[in-house]
Scaffold this active site. Structure first.
Site, mmCIF file in Angstrom:
data_model
loop_
_atom_site.group_PDB
_atom_site.id
_atom_site.type_symbol
_atom_site.label_atom_id
_atom_site.label_comp_id
_atom_site.label_asym_id
_atom_site.label_seq_id
_atom_site.Cartn_x
_atom_site.Cartn_y
_atom_site.Cartn_z
ATOM 1 N N ASP A 1 0.881 -1.171 0.000
ATOM 2 C CA ASP A 1 0.000 0.000 0.000
ATOM 3 C C ASP A 1 0.920 1.223 0.000
ATOM 4 O O ASP A 1 1.453 1.606 1.044
ATOM 5 C CB ASP A 1 -0.898 -0.017 1.239
ATOM 6 C CG ASP A 1 -1.863 1.153 1.285
ATOM 7 O OD1 ASP A 1 -2.059 1.814 0.248
ATOM 8 O OD2 ASP A 1 -2.414 1.413 2.372
ATOM 9 N N GLU B 1 -1.670 -1.324 -4.614
ATOM 10 C CA GLU B 1 -2.910 -0.566 -4.737
ATOM 11 C C GLU B 1 -2.898 0.246 -6.025
ATOM 12 O O GLU B 1 -1.918 0.917 -6.343
ATOM 13 C CB GLU B 1 -3.072 0.345 -3.525
ATOM 14 C CG GLU B 1 -4.436 0.994 -3.437
ATOM 15 C CD GLU B 1 -4.633 1.708 -2.117
ATOM 16 O OE1 GLU B 1 -5.010 1.030 -1.150
ATOM 17 O OE2 GLU B 1 -4.409 2.928 -2.066
ATOM 18 N N ASP C 1 -1.368 0.509 9.406
ATOM 19 C CA ASP C 1 -0.946 0.966 8.085
ATOM 20 C C ASP C 1 -0.582 -0.187 7.153
ATOM 21 O O ASP C 1 -0.350 0.027 5.966
ATOM 22 C CB ASP C 1 0.220 1.951 8.194
ATOM 23 C CG ASP C 1 -0.225 3.298 8.720
ATOM 24 O OD1 ASP C 1 -1.319 3.752 8.322
ATOM 25 O OD2 ASP C 1 0.495 3.897 9.526
#
Length: 169
Positions: free
Chosen positions: A7, A68, A141
């Protein structure tokens, strides 16, 4: 197979490494974040991000990665900075010949949790159940990176679904 989920962000990129033996046999190898201080210039953040991805590759030797897909934000400057971070990550993976598969955040969350609108805490809770962990052991996260890795693992582990894999970047 070993899948590295990422990510991307300039200040705090989440990562997850999972081992997939079958669609019903996945395990977390590692998950965490690559952090950069708020005062570091972007060039230093990108250098550290690339170095962190290289370390993960050297340590875990992933067969593939999922990342992502970029989204259009309201602030063009933020979108450009996110694109720089994503580019640094893709360059590190590309130089090692690791195929990278993009997924929308909603697609990854839907595959991992059942809802594309799940928040980080919901994803952490579902991942803790899936991998028999305490949810507090999963850095928030890194939850989206875990969802990205699981999403890709679910498709890649099933021969009949491999035609549904996104085109590698």
């Amino acid at each position: 197979m070993i899948i590295l989920g990422i990510d991307p962000a300039i200040r705090c990129s989440g990562y997850a490494v999972i081992k997939v033996d079958s669609v019903n046999d996945m395990s977390i190898v590692d998950c965490g974040v690559i952090k950069n201080g708020k005062t570091l210039p972007h060039t230093e953040c990108l250098r550290r991000l690339t170095g962190g991805i290289r370390e993960l590759i050297d340590t875990y030797k992933p067969d593939m990665a999922s990342i992502e897909d970029p989204f259009l934000g309201k602030n063009p400057s933020t979108v450009i900075i996110l694109g720089m971070a994503r580019g640094a990550i893709l360059a590190a993976l590309g130089e090692r010949g690791i195929p990278v598969y993009p997924y929308k955040p909603t697609t990854a969350k839907r595959a991992a949790v059942g809802s594309g609108k799940a928040d980080k805490a919901q994803v952490a809770l579902m991942m803790s159940v899936l991998f028999s962990l305490d949810a507090s052991q999963i850095p928030l996260d890194s939850t989206d990176a875990l969802a990205l890795a699981v999403c890709h693992g679910q498709l890649a582990a099933r021969k009949e679904l491999q035609l549904r894999l996104p085109k590698p970047l």
